[in-house]
Design an enzyme around this catalytic site. Structure first.
Site, PDB file in Angstrom:
ATOM      1  N   GLY A 161     -21.607   0.532   8.704  1.00  0.00           N
ATOM      2  CA  GLY A 161     -21.427  -0.907   8.626  1.00  0.00           C
ATOM      3  C   GLY A 161     -22.744  -1.644   8.465  1.00  0.00           C
ATOM      4  O   GLY A 161     -23.665  -1.444   9.251  1.00  0.00           O
TER       5      GLY A 161
ATOM      6  N   GLY B  21     -23.240  -4.994   8.571  1.00  0.00           N
ATOM      7  CA  GLY B  21     -23.159  -6.380   9.034  1.00  0.00           C
ATOM      8  C   GLY B  21     -24.381  -6.725   9.874  1.00  0.00           C
ATOM      9  O   GLY B  21     -25.399  -6.033   9.833  1.00  0.00           O
ATOM     10  N   PHE B  22     -24.249  -7.771  10.669  1.00  0.00           N
ATOM     11  CA  PHE B  22     -25.393  -8.210  11.488  1.00  0.00           C
ATOM     12  C   PHE B  22     -25.843  -7.108  12.444  1.00  0.00           C
ATOM     13  O   PHE B  22     -27.033  -6.873  12.624  1.00  0.00           O
ATOM     14  CB  PHE B  22     -25.009  -9.464  12.282  1.00  0.00           C
ATOM     15  CG  PHE B  22     -24.849 -10.687  11.437  1.00  0.00           C
ATOM     16  CD1 PHE B  22     -25.960 -11.335  10.924  1.00  0.00           C
ATOM     17  CD2 PHE B  22     -23.592 -11.185  11.150  1.00  0.00           C
ATOM     18  CE1 PHE B  22     -25.816 -12.471  10.141  1.00  0.00           C
ATOM     19  CE2 PHE B  22     -23.437 -12.325  10.362  1.00  0.00           C
ATOM     20  CZ  PHE B  22     -24.557 -12.963   9.857  1.00  0.00           C
ATOM     21  N   GLY B  23     -24.863  -6.380  13.040  1.00  0.00           N
ATOM     22  CA  GLY B  23     -25.211  -5.344  14.008  1.00  0.00           C
ATOM     23  C   GLY B  23     -25.887  -4.147  13.353  1.00  0.00           C
ATOM     24  O   GLY B  23     -26.987  -3.752  13.747  1.00  0.00           O
TER      25      GLY B  23
ATOM     26  N   GLU C 151     -12.976 -25.218  10.684  1.00  0.00           N
ATOM     27  CA  GLU C 151     -13.821 -25.417   9.503  1.00  0.00           C
ATOM     28  C   GLU C 151     -12.982 -25.534   8.238  1.00  0.00           C
ATOM     29  O   GLU C 151     -13.183 -26.440   7.426  1.00  0.00           O
ATOM     30  CB  GLU C 151     -14.800 -24.248   9.366  1.00  0.00           C
ATOM     31  CG  GLU C 151     -15.918 -24.271  10.407  1.00  0.00           C
ATOM     32  CD  GLU C 151     -16.574 -22.915  10.592  1.00  0.00           C
ATOM     33  OE1 GLU C 151     -17.580 -22.849  11.320  1.00  0.00           O
ATOM     34  OE2 GLU C 151     -16.076 -21.906  10.041  1.00  0.00           O
TER      35      GLU C 151
ATOM     36  N   ASP D  25     -18.417  -6.676  16.709  1.00  0.00           N
ATOM     37  CA  ASP D  25     -17.029  -7.061  17.002  1.00  0.00           C
ATOM     38  C   ASP D  25     -16.168  -5.890  17.431  1.00  0.00           C
ATOM     39  O   ASP D  25     -15.084  -6.093  17.986  1.00  0.00           O
ATOM     40  CB  ASP D  25     -16.400  -7.718  15.759  1.00  0.00           C
ATOM     41  CG  ASP D  25     -17.038  -9.060  15.454  1.00  0.00           C
ATOM     42  OD1 ASP D  25     -17.924  -9.471  16.228  1.00  0.00           O
ATOM     43  OD2 ASP D  25     -16.656  -9.681  14.437  1.00  0.00           O
TER      44      ASP D  25
ATOM     45  N   ALA E 202     -22.055 -13.477  15.557  1.00  0.00           N
ATOM     46  CA  ALA E 202     -23.198 -12.845  14.902  1.00  0.00           C
ATOM     47  C   ALA E 202     -24.381 -12.619  15.851  1.00  0.00           C
ATOM     48  O   ALA E 202     -24.939 -11.512  15.879  1.00  0.00           O
ATOM     49  CB  ALA E 202     -23.617 -13.681  13.698  1.00  0.00           C
TER      50      ALA E 202
END
Lengths: 430, 430
Positions: A18, A20-22, A177, A306, A322
C-alpha cells in the site's frame, strides 16, 4: 523475482503493501538504512485523499492530487516500487502472494487501508457510488454533471425534478464536503448556463442516521457545520435511516424520496487483506494490533493506517485519518531501526494535531484540543493546511491557482464528462 | 421539445450538430442575430484536439484542453446546448432525430467530424487504440504507462523487451507527435524511477506506409522531421505496410515485430452521419458539398469541418484541420445572415494560415506559404500558437506552467493511471 529471499542478499527485506500515507511514511523513514524495500500498490500513484471530493465535484483535475509512487520515491535507491496486487500473506513462510509471483519478506507492513461499505446492501453501490479512488471520483463527477444535462433535456416536470434532486448519505467529513459543494455548484456555478432547467431549483439532501453531523468533532461544531450547510442551501436530515436505494431514489424510514443522483459517504470497511493475517479484528474488520502496531504473535508483521485498530491510553480509538497513518508509518520505520540496532521500543502514541472539515465557500470547522474554530477563519486554516500537505510544488501551485480561480469566478474548471457507466456507450461518431 | 417548429416562434431555428471548432464557430457567428440556435453534442465539452496527444502522453491533464460547451456559450442567450446524439436527418421534413426526441430546423449545420478508421481491420482497434477523444487519450496513457510497469515486473527478458517495444502506426502529425513524445518519456522522464527494466532500452518504432512523414508538408520538412525524430531516438520506417496487429505486436510486410503497445495514427473516416444526407461522398466518406458548403439540392443544410469534402480553386482539397473548420463555420454563419438579409453570397474560400507540427523537445516543423521553418524556431512558433488558440485564460496559464515545468524538470505531471481496459478490473481493496 529479485525480491525473493532466495537471493543471498544479507540486507533485511521490508515489504510494504500500500502506497498511501502510511506505507509511504514507512518507506521514507527507512531511507537511511541498509534495508531493501519493496513497495507494492495496485495503483501507480499516491492519492491525496483529503481533496478527492474536489476531483469528484470538478474543482480539481486528477493529476493535481495524485503523484506517481515511482516519482515520489525515485531518489531513494533502496526502494523498488511494483504495481501489483497483494492477494495473500503466508505468515509461517513469511511470503506475500502477489497477482504476479510472490515476495519473501523479513518484515512486512500492511497498509492497504479501507474502502466504502454498504452494510450488507452491496446492490446499493450501483445506485450510490462511494468515494475512495480517482475512478470513484470520475464516476461521481459524471453522474452529477449528467444529472443537470438530463434535467435540461427532460420535458416531464416530475422527471426533471428527480434529475435535480441530489441525496448524500452520511454526515461525516466526506458527506458534508460533497453536499456543500453540490449546493455551491447548483447555486453559483451553473445557473446562467441552462435555458430550460434552472439549476437553482436543485435540492441537495444530506442524510445522517446519527444525532449530529461530523461526530468526530465537538457537538457545538456539529451544530455550526449544520447551520453553515443550511446557509449554503443544503437540507440536512439527522437521525434518519436510509432503508432502500434504487435508480429512482432513496427511501428514508418508509418515506420515498425521488432522486436520480445518490452519493454514498456513510460507511467504510477495512481492506480484506486484514482477514488474511489470522489476527483478531474489530467490528469494522480492522486488525487489533499490539502496542507496537505488530500482529499478535508476529512481531515482524505490522498493520498501520485505516486497517489498524489502535486504542489510545484515554480509551479512544485512533481515528482513521491521514495524520494518524503518517504517524504510524514513521513509528514502524523507527521501530524497525531500533530493533536492528538492538534498542528498546516504546509503544505507539497518537498525537492529535487537530481536526479540520470544510463545508463550502468560506465555511469550515476546526478543532485543535480546546481551541474550536468555524466559518471563514477555519476555512483559511483548512485551505493553508491542505496546500501545505500536498505532494509536489507544481501541484501546490496549480491547486492554489484553481482555488483562487474558483473563488473569483465561481467556475470549476474540471467540468469534463469522460467515460460511461449507466449511460449507454455511444458509437464513435455522430 | 421547445425546439420544435410546432411552436409558433417566428425566429429561424438553426440546429448545429457537433461542438467542435466548426460548430462552435457557427454558433458564435450568429450571436448578434434573431436566430434561435440549438447546439447538439454527445459530449459536454469542446475539445482542443491539437493538444490531445499531450493528454495521452501524460503531459497535460484533460481539463486543460477541454471546456464545457455550456460554459463557452453561457453568455449567448440565443443558444441552447443539449447533450445528446444525432441519429438521423430527415431532409424532407427538416427534422433531426436525436437519442431523446427530435428537433425541427430551418437551417442545419452538420459538423460531426471524423474518427479513426482501420481500413476494414476493425479487430485492430482493440490492440492499437486511436486518438480522437479524451477517453482515447486515457486509454493510450494507461497502456503506455502500464507497459513500463509490466516490464519492471517481468522476469523473462524477451517478454520484458516486448513490453518496452512501442509501435506507432502512421506518419502524419499525430503519429509524429506520439512517437517523439514516447521517446522523450523513455529517455528523459522515467529512467531514474525503475530498478529492473531500464526505460532507456525502450524502442519506439514509427511506421509509415507512404514514402515520407508529414505528407501535408514540403518534402524537405518531411526529411527534417524524420532527422529530428531519429535524434530523439525514434526508429522511422517508411514505405512499410502493417499487415497484421494483435496482442503480441505487429507484422510489417511479413516481418513480425514483437510489441505489447501499438498506437494507431494511420487513418480517419468521416462521421457516419454524412451517409444520412443522401449526398455524394468522397472515398473517405466525406460529403461533397456545393461551393457554399451546402448539400446539393438542400441549400438549408450545410456540412463543415472534417466531414466536408471541399476542393480549392487550385485543385487541392481543403485539409482536415482546425483552422479550416473554423473558417467554414464563420462562412456558414455569414452566409445565413446574408440570406436572411437577401444579400448575395460568395463561394467559400479557404485561407491557408500555414501548417505546424511538433516533434518533441525543441523540435518542430512549420510552413507558411514559401516560408519553411524547422527545429527550435518552429517549436517556439508552435508553442505560442497553441497557447494562443487555447480556450480560457485559466487553461492558457496552466498549460504554460505545465510546459515550463516539463521543460525544466523533464517531468510529466499527469502520469496517473485510472480506469482499466485489457487489464483485469481489480477488487476494491488489497
Amino acid at each position: 523475482m529479485e525480491g525473493n529471499a532466495s537471493s543471498p542478499d544479507p540486507r533485511p527485506h521490508v515489504v510494504i503493501l500500500g502506497g498511501g500515507f502510511g506505507g509511504l511514511a514507512v518507506a521514507r523513514g527507512l531511507a537511511d538504512t541498509k534495508a531493501r524495500i519493496t513497495l507494492i500498490d495496485r495503483r501507480n500513484h499516491h492519492l491525496f485523499q483529503p481533496l478527492l471530493y474536489q476531483v469528484a465535484t470538478a474543482g480539481l483535475s486528477a493529476p493535481s492530487i495524485a503523484a506517481p509512487l515511482r516519482q515520489i520515491l525515485r531518489g531513494q535507491a533502496n526502494v523498488t516500487v511494483l504495481m501489483d496486487e497483494a492477494l495473500d500473506v503466508d505468515l509461517a513462510q513469511r511470503r506475500v502472494t502477489l497477482g504476479h509471483g510472490s515476495l519473501d519478506y523479513d518484515a512486512l507492513v500492511v497498509a492497504t487501508g479501507a474502502t466504502h461499505a454498504y452494510f450488507g446492501h452491496d446492490d446499493w453501490e450501483r445506485h450510490a457510488p462511494g468515494l475512495k479512488t480517482l475512478d470513484d471520483a470520475f464516476t461521481i463527477r459524471r453522474r452529477v454533471l449528467l444529472a443537470f444535462e438530463r434535467a435540461e433535456r427532460e420535458d416531464d416536470p416530475a422527471q426533471r425534478r428527480a434529475w435535480l434532486n441530489f441525496v448524500v448519505v452520511g454526515g461525516g467529513a466526506t458527506g458534508v464536503e460533497l453536499a456543500g459543494t453540490l449546493a455551491e455548484i447548483a447555486r453559483h456555478t451553473l445557473p446562467r448556463e441552462f435555458r430550460r432547467a434552472d439549476p437553482r431549483h436543485a435540492n441537495v439532501l444530506l442524510v445522517e442516521a446519527g444525532p449530529r453531523l461530523l461526530p468526530a468533532f465537538a457537538p457545538e461544531l456539529s451544530d455550526k457545520a449544520q447551520r453553515q450547510l443550511e446557509k449554503l442551501g443544503v437540507e440536512v436530515r439527522l437521525g434518519t435511516a436510509v432503508t432502500r436505494i434504487d435508480d429512482q431514489g432513496v427511501v428514508l424510514g418508509d418515506l420515498p424520496h425521488a432522486a436520480r443522483t445518490v452519493l454514498w459517504a456513510a460507511g467504510v470497511a477495512a481492506s480484506s487483506l486484514g482477514r488474511r493475517l489470522g489476527a483478531p479484528l474489530d467490528r469494522a474488520g480492522r486488525v487489533l494490533v499490539e502496542p507496537d502496531l505488530s500482529v499478535p504473535g508476529h512481531p515482524e508483521v505490522f498493520v498501520i493506517g485505516d486497517l489498524a485498530s489502535v486504542t489510545q491510553p484515554n480509551g479512544k480509538p485512533v481515528p482513521g485519518v491521514a495524520p494518524a497513518a503518517k504517524q504510524m508509518g514513521r513509528y514502524v520505520a523507527a521501530t524497525l531501526k531500533a530493533r536492528w540496532q538492538g534498542k528498546p521500543v516504546q509503544p505507539f502514541r497518537y498525537r492529535d494535531d487537530g481536526s479540520l472539515a470544510t463545508i463550502g465557500r468560506m465555511a469550515a470547522v476546526a478543532q485543535f484540543g480546546r481551541l474550536k474554530l468555524s466559518g471563514l477563519l477555519a476555512w483559511w486554516v483548512w485551505l493553508i493546511a491542505h496546500i501545505a500537505f500536498l505532494i509536489g510544488f507544481r501541484n501546490r501551485l496549480v491547486v492554489m491557482l484553481d482555488w483562487a480561480w474558483a473563488y473569483w469566478t465561481y467556475q470549476r474548471h474540471a467540468r469534463i464528462v469522460t467515460g460511461t457507466d449507466e449511460t449507454p456507450t455511444l458509437p464513435r461518431d455522430a
